[in-house]
Scaffold this motif. Structure first.
Motif, PDB file in Angstrom:
ATOM      1  N   LEU A 102      -2.941  52.148   6.956  1.00  0.00           N
ATOM      2  CA  LEU A 102      -3.342  52.596   8.304  1.00  0.00           C
ATOM      3  C   LEU A 102      -3.663  51.397   9.204  1.00  0.00           C
ATOM      4  N   MET A 103      -4.221  50.344   8.596  1.00  0.00           N
ATOM      5  CA  MET A 103      -4.575  49.170   9.400  1.00  0.00           C
ATOM      6  C   MET A 103      -3.347  48.408   9.897  1.00  0.00           C
ATOM      7  N   THR A 104      -2.166  48.731   9.348  1.00  0.00           N
ATOM      8  CA  THR A 104      -0.951  48.082   9.869  1.00  0.00           C
ATOM      9  C   THR A 104      -0.426  48.796  11.114  1.00  0.00           C
ATOM     10  N   LEU A 105      -0.940  50.012  11.379  1.00  0.00           N
ATOM     11  CA  LEU A 105      -0.447  50.785  12.531  1.00  0.00           C
ATOM     12  C   LEU A 105      -1.179  50.330  13.790  1.00  0.00           C
ATOM     13  N   LYS A 106      -0.438  49.811  14.745  1.00  0.00           N
ATOM     14  CA  LYS A 106      -1.084  49.307  15.969  1.00  0.00           C
ATOM     15  C   LYS A 106      -0.326  49.806  17.195  1.00  0.00           C
ATOM     16  N   PRO A 107      -0.212  51.126  17.344  1.00  0.00           N
ATOM     17  CA  PRO A 107       0.646  51.623  18.426  1.00  0.00           C
ATOM     18  C   PRO A 107       0.089  51.336  19.814  1.00  0.00           C
ATOM     19  N   ASN A 108      -1.225  51.200  19.909  1.00  0.00           N
ATOM     20  CA  ASN A 108      -1.820  51.105  21.249  1.00  0.00           C
ATOM     21  C   ASN A 108      -2.560  49.794  21.474  1.00  0.00           C
ATOM     22  N   ASP A 109      -2.031  48.722  20.892  1.00  0.00           N
ATOM     23  CA  ASP A 109      -2.654  47.407  21.081  1.00  0.00           C
ATOM     24  C   ASP A 109      -2.870  47.064  22.551  1.00  0.00           C
ATOM     25  N   LYS A 110      -1.918  47.472  23.382  1.00  0.00           N
ATOM     26  CA  LYS A 110      -2.021  47.129  24.810  1.00  0.00           C
ATOM     27  C   LYS A 110      -3.206  47.835  25.459  1.00  0.00           C
ATOM     28  N   LEU A 111      -3.442  49.092  25.045  1.00  0.00           N
ATOM     29  CA  LEU A 111      -4.582  49.832  25.615  1.00  0.00           C
ATOM     30  C   LEU A 111      -5.895  49.156  25.221  1.00  0.00           C
ATOM     31  N   ILE A 112      -5.963  48.700  23.978  1.00  0.00           N
ATOM     32  CA  ILE A 112      -7.174  48.017  23.500  1.00  0.00           C
ATOM     33  C   ILE A 112      -7.356  46.704  24.268  1.00  0.00           C
ATOM     34  N   ALA A 113      -6.261  45.956  24.437  1.00  0.00           N
ATOM     35  CA  ALA A 113      -6.339  44.653  25.115  1.00  0.00           C
ATOM     36  C   ALA A 113      -6.747  44.816  26.575  1.00  0.00           C
ATOM     37  N   ALA A 114      -6.464  45.986  27.150  1.00  0.00           N
ATOM     38  CA  ALA A 114      -6.774  46.211  28.575  1.00  0.00           C
ATOM     39  C   ALA A 114      -8.262  46.463  28.819  1.00  0.00           C
ATOM     40  N   GLU A 115      -9.025  46.720  27.733  1.00  0.00           N
ATOM     41  CA  GLU A 115     -10.449  47.020  27.901  1.00  0.00           C
ATOM     42  C   GLU A 115     -11.282  45.752  27.796  1.00  0.00           C
ATOM     43  N   SER A 116     -12.340  45.668  28.595  1.00  0.00           N
ATOM     44  CA  SER A 116     -13.263  44.538  28.424  1.00  0.00           C
ATOM     45  C   SER A 116     -14.673  45.095  28.353  1.00  0.00           C
ATOM     46  N   TYR A 117     -15.099  45.377  27.133  1.00  0.00           N
ATOM     47  CA  TYR A 117     -16.433  45.925  26.901  1.00  0.00           C
ATOM     48  C   TYR A 117     -17.487  44.844  27.080  1.00  0.00           C
ATOM     49  N   THR A 118     -18.569  45.163  27.782  1.00  0.00           N
ATOM     50  CA  THR A 118     -19.693  44.228  27.894  1.00  0.00           C
ATOM     51  C   THR A 118     -20.942  44.918  27.374  1.00  0.00           C
TER      52      THR A 118
END
Ligand code: HEC
Length: 145
Positions: free
Chosen positions: A36-52
């Motif tokens: 499951l950890m090899t599945l990265k379909p939404n890497d771009k969505l994660i990269a677009a977030e900047s949590y503070t």
């Protein structure tokens, strides 16, 4: 959702009709996790977030979650309070990345095409506040251990 019933106290799940979740041995579970950890379909969505990280008072955070944003209708934010048609979120901080939580709130359908969760079209600030509320709820849980 097929097993959720609306009641005056909120949705309840008819557990007698649920099929049992499959159980894996520790070895199998580790293998499945690695896959499951090899599945990265939404890497771009994660990269677009900047949590503070920011402090949210538990009382104000809960009011925002339940009253202002309506999340509590579907999600539990403590082991006792909240709706059950969505996954419980009082352990969200232990099991999810902050960027995933933010991204899911921003656009549920981007993650789950058949999502029933409403998109509230929230701006970065309000999303960050909800993520930090779930962090504070998670931190309380850690302290209880
Ligand atoms: C109408 C019910 C409903 C409302 C209101 C709702 N959600 Fe959800 N939420 C869901 C459901 C159902 C899922 C899981 C699958 C899906 O998207 O349909 C979900 C998934 C999530 C997830 C991913 C959880 C996981 O374990 O993967 C997060 C985070 C989340 N919701 C946060 C929120 C927040 C914060 C709010 C308030 C702004 C909110 N939700 C409002 C129903 C709802």
């Amino acid at each position: 959702m097929k097993h959720a019933r609306s009641t005056p106290e909120g949705d309840v799940i008819d557990e007698s009709k649920l099929t049992e979740h499959p159980r894996l041995s520790p070895g199998e579970a580790a293998q499945v996790t690695d896959y499951l950890m090899t599945l990265k379909p939404n890497d771009k969505l994660i990269a677009a977030e900047s949590y503070t990280e920011a402090n949210v008072s538990p009382r104000m955070g809960a009011m925002d979650f339940v009253k202002f944003k309506g999340c509590g209708g579907c999600h539990m934010d403590t082991a006792k309070d909240g709706g059950v048609s969505g996954p419980e979120l009082y352990t969200a901080w232990q099991r999810l990345q902050p960027e995933f939580i933010a991204s899911y709130i921003r656009d549920p359908v981007a993650w789950e095409a058949r999502s029933i969760m409403p998109n509230k079209h929230l701006a970065d600030g309000p999303i960050n506040k909800l993520v930090n509320y779930l962090r504070s709820v998670g931190a309380e849980k850690e302290a209880e251990k």
